[in-house]
Motif scaffolding. Structure first.
Motif, PDB file in Angstrom:
ATOM      1  N   SER A  59      97.210  79.198  32.209  1.00  0.00           N
ATOM      2  CA  SER A  59      97.762  78.386  33.031  1.00  0.00           C
ATOM      3  C   SER A  59      97.833  78.830  34.432  1.00  0.00           C
ATOM      4  O   SER A  59      97.973  80.140  34.631  1.00  0.00           O
ATOM      5  CB  SER A  59      98.989  77.851  32.755  1.00  0.00           C
ATOM      6  OG  SER A  59     100.021  79.088  32.939  1.00  0.00           O
ATOM      7  N   GLY A  79     100.773  72.531  37.993  1.00  0.00           N
ATOM      8  CA  GLY A  79     100.431  73.346  37.042  1.00  0.00           C
ATOM      9  C   GLY A  79      99.013  72.917  36.272  1.00  0.00           C
ATOM     10  O   GLY A  79      99.143  71.601  36.066  1.00  0.00           O
ATOM     11  N   TYR A  81      96.960  73.898  33.062  1.00  0.00           N
ATOM     12  CA  TYR A  81      96.855  74.276  31.670  1.00  0.00           C
ATOM     13  C   TYR A  81      95.358  74.067  31.009  1.00  0.00           C
ATOM     14  O   TYR A  81      95.113  72.964  30.980  1.00  0.00           O
ATOM     15  CB  TYR A  81      97.804  73.945  30.709  1.00  0.00           C
ATOM     16  CG  TYR A  81      99.459  74.173  31.348  1.00  0.00           C
ATOM     17  CD1 TYR A  81     100.091  75.187  31.308  1.00  0.00           C
ATOM     18  CD2 TYR A  81      99.690  73.111  32.264  1.00  0.00           C
ATOM     19  CE1 TYR A  81     101.321  75.270  31.770  1.00  0.00           C
ATOM     20  CE2 TYR A  81     100.944  73.419  32.950  1.00  0.00           C
ATOM     21  CZ  TYR A  81     101.637  74.454  32.720  1.00  0.00           C
ATOM     22  OH  TYR A  81     102.732  74.502  33.274  1.00  0.00           O
TER      23      TYR A  81
END
Length: 119
Positions: A59, A79, A81
């Protein structure tokens, strides 16, 4: 500027199976002034017992925060991931047929807004 990081490793050896697990992250941040700050982090989690986590779930997170008062922090965060390209998992179609390797792709984006209150 502030930095932090952590590494955790669990090493469990059984005769038949490798079930090691690990996690690490690193974070770098900067206080622009007493009210505003920004940060970026990178992390990886690996689990030898979970097929798609053997190569690691990674991430990258970028965020910023604002402290309007001593006890309140408002944060916004982006974010991403993802797992490595070419990661495969065994796919069982029928118990009578051996499993086949299937390519798996994971690329997840998250946008968060949070308010923390100390009282």
């Amino acid at each position: 500027m502030f930095l932090e990081g952590e590494y955790i490793s669990v090493m469990l050896d059984y005769d038949e199976e490798d079930i090691d697990k690990s996690f690490y992250y690193g974070l770098a941040g900067y206080n622009f002034n007493e009210d505003f700050f920004g940060y970026a982090t990178y992390s990886t989690i690996k689990d030898q017992q979970v097929n798609f986590l053997k190569d690691g779930l990674k991430s990258i997170v970028i965020g910023a925060g604002y402290r309007p008062t001593f006890g309140i922090v408002i944060k916004a965060e982006y974010g991403n991931y993802f797992i490595s390209e070419g990661t495969t998992i065994p796919l069982m179609i029928d118990p009578a047929i051996p499993p086949i390797d299937a390519n798996i792709e994971l690329d997840f984006t998250n946008i968060s807004l949070a308010i923390s209150v100390i009282f």
